[in-house]
Design a protein around this motif. Structure first.
Motif, mmCIF file in Angstrom:
data_model
loop_
_atom_site.group_PDB
_atom_site.id
_atom_site.type_symbol
_atom_site.label_atom_id
_atom_site.label_comp_id
_atom_site.label_asym_id
_atom_site.label_seq_id
_atom_site.Cartn_x
_atom_site.Cartn_y
_atom_site.Cartn_z
ATOM 1 N N LEU A 142 0.822 -1.195 0.000
ATOM 2 C CA LEU A 142 0.000 0.000 0.000
ATOM 3 C C LEU A 142 0.864 1.256 0.000
ATOM 4 N N ARG A 143 1.908 1.248 0.795
ATOM 5 C CA ARG A 143 2.778 2.415 0.895
ATOM 6 C C ARG A 143 3.606 2.607 -0.377
ATOM 7 N N HIS A 144 4.062 1.519 -0.965
ATOM 8 C CA HIS A 144 4.750 1.619 -2.255
ATOM 9 C C HIS A 144 3.808 2.151 -3.331
ATOM 10 N N GLY A 145 2.536 1.775 -3.253
ATOM 11 C CA GLY A 145 1.563 2.260 -4.227
ATOM 12 C C GLY A 145 1.439 3.770 -4.208
ATOM 13 N N TYR A 197 5.543 -4.198 -7.113
ATOM 14 C CA TYR A 197 6.375 -3.118 -7.640
ATOM 15 C C TYR A 197 6.719 -2.162 -6.505
ATOM 16 N N THR A 198 7.954 -1.697 -6.479
ATOM 17 C CA THR A 198 8.397 -0.902 -5.339
ATOM 18 C C THR A 198 8.527 0.587 -5.672
ATOM 19 N N ALA A 199 8.470 1.388 -4.630
ATOM 20 C CA ALA A 199 8.659 2.838 -4.708
ATOM 21 C C ALA A 199 8.999 3.304 -3.304
ATOM 22 N N ASP A 200 9.276 4.574 -3.166
ATOM 23 C CA ASP A 200 9.515 5.127 -1.832
ATOM 24 C C ASP A 200 8.243 4.952 -1.001
ATOM 25 N N PRO A 201 8.313 4.317 0.162
ATOM 26 C CA PRO A 201 7.103 4.076 0.958
ATOM 27 C C PRO A 201 6.625 5.304 1.736
#
Length: 475
Positions: free
Chosen positions: A200-203, A245-249
């Motif tokens: 959820l946070r990566h989203g 898929y990852t991103a800044d959380p």
């Protein structure tokens, strides 16, 4: 005291907006939503349903429909205007979201903070509702309480982010319905997909990099596409996050986060509001637009209607019309003469001319044929907008203007706009008026019986076994 982006390096650890938004989404249940938020939400959904139908007629939407049909793909969700064809969920969201904003007639978030230059921020309904309807279809159908919960999650996240940002976001040329609308669509999709934890946070991080929309495209086909892309991008961010898929959380926070880079900073004192403690859809509320154009012009249009009606001013009697306003109206409403319906949405001369000529401004008047007519082109050239330093000095917490109509016989008809604009929370449209607006949107597309079915389906959506099926009642 508001904090600017230059100050963010000193407070990155104090910001937990991404975490707070994620925690809100994870814990939200239908019975957490106040009854008043549900009531207003139903009105917003009814309004949006009509706008989707009206948008299906637009040439810009037809091009998106053709593009989706040509690309094809997995049959996730119904393509608006596609004769029952189903397409991938992101493409369905792009078309439906663009249609919902195509007439610039969708509801508007309200702010009572005088620091928010225009007092009106994002169009909150279309991105999260579009995401909920399309993802709901992809999931095989969702009941009405799930759709309402996802929708309310999106409106709340979108509206709070928009409220907390400094007005520099808009003043520097970003279009918040395209940028912040992405988070509304993401929150709705994420709730339906059951995203939790790091996913959820990566989203949120993925959505932050997708968020886009610039004001130079106001008055063109691309302005409503901002909202279509916000809908599509929010859904795509949720789907990618679900795949891992990852991103800044914590992408909303810190010196390199969305609020600093795109928003110019935040008002720290507002962050204590949190998500879902007060509900923005209720307080300060939303406005449902009576006219298909920028809300900043509505008080002026209502004033013009009052003046020509009360004084019975005929079009042929008008020598000139002078509109006095501040920069909060005159800068964004930028077309001195509109040549088509898209420009007319950002043209005070065009909008006032409609009222002068036919005493109304609806879907028929905001058409290329009507705007380009000789009567409209002539009347627009009689309208002059003037910067008024006295109005400017009153501040931007209200949308203020005044009009002077100069008759050919030398007499004047003049007045001030009502600062309580029609459709706003302190002067709302009735449910019957919202239904009438919805019918006017559907005129020429759905017959009266089909309109009845769509209206009944929306009012009863909370008890529906498959609420996403209302899209099947549209073209």
């Amino acid at each position: 005291m508001a904090v600017t982006s230059n100050d963010f390096a000193r407070i990155p650890d104090e910001m937990t907006i991404t975490e707070d938004a994620a925690t809100f989404i994870e814990g939200l249940r239908h019975d957490h939503i106040p009854a008043e938020a549900i009531r207003i939400g139903l009105r917003c959904i009814l309004d949006a349903a009509g706008l989707y139908v009206a948008g299906s007629e637009e040439h810009s939407v037809h091009m998106l429909i053709d593009e989706a049909r040509d690309i094809g793909g997995r049959a996730d969700a119904r393509l608006l205007g596609g004769a029952g064809l189903k397409v991938p969920v992101g493409m369905a969201a792009r078309v439906l979201g663009t249609a919902g904003h195509a007439h610039d007639w969708d509801d508007t978030q309200v702010s009572v903070d005088p620091a928010h230059v225009y007092g009106l921020l994002t169009h909150p309904t279309i991105p999260p509702l579009t995401a909920a309807l399309t993802v709901g279809q992809m999931l095989g159908g969702i009941d009405g309480k799930r759709l309402m919960t996802a929708f309310q999650a999106g409106v709340e996240v979108e509206s709070k982010i928009s409220e907390w940002m400094l007005p520099q976001h808009y003043l520097s040329g970003k279009h918040s319905s395209g940028t912040v609308g992405t988070f509304g669509a993401f929150a709705a999709a994420a709730w339906l997909l059951g995203l939790k934890g790091r996913e959820l946070r990566h989203g949120f991080g993925i959505a932050a990099s997708f968020a886009s929309g610039i004001r130079c495209n106001f008055g063109t086909m691309t302005k409503p596409l901002h909202v279509g892309r916000a809908s599509e991008n929010g859904v795509t961010a949720a789907l990618l996050a679900k795949r891992g898929y990852t991103a800044d959380p914590a992408a909303l926070d810190g010196p390199w986060g969305f609020l600093a880079v795109m928003g110019g900073g935040v008002s720290p004192e507002k962050m204590a509001q949190g998500f879902g403690k007060t509900w923005s859809i209720v307080e300060p509320g939303v406005s449902i637009k009576p006219y298909p154009c920028g809300i900043l012009t509505h008080p002026t249009m209502d004033l013009m209607l009052r003046l020509v009606t009360e004084a019975d001013v005929k079009p042929e009697e008008i020598e000139t019309i002078s509109i006095h306003a501040g920069t909060n109206i005159l800068k964004p409403i930028r077309y001195p003469i509109a040549s088509n319906h898209l420009e007319a949405k950002f043209s005070l001369p065009a909008e006032v001319s409609m009222i002068a000529l036919v005493r109304q401004a609806g879907k028929r008047e905001f058409s290329d044929e009507f705007v380009a007519s000789s009567a409209m082109q002539d009347m627009q050239r009689r309208v002059k907008t003037q910067f008024d330093p006295k109005i400017e000095a009153m501040g931007f917490d209200k949308v203020r203007s005044r009009i002077t109509i100069h008759r050919k016989d030398g007499s004047l008809v003049e007045g001030w706009a009502d600062e309580r604009y029609r459709g706003g929370p302190d002067n709302p449209m009735t449910d019957a008026e919202v239904e009438a607006k919805m019918r006017s949107c559907c005129a020429g597309v759905l017959d009266s019986a089909a309109q009845d079915r769509l209206i009944a389906a929306v009012w009863g959506i909370e008890s529906a076994a498959d609420a996403s099926a209302i899209v099947g009642l549209m073209p």
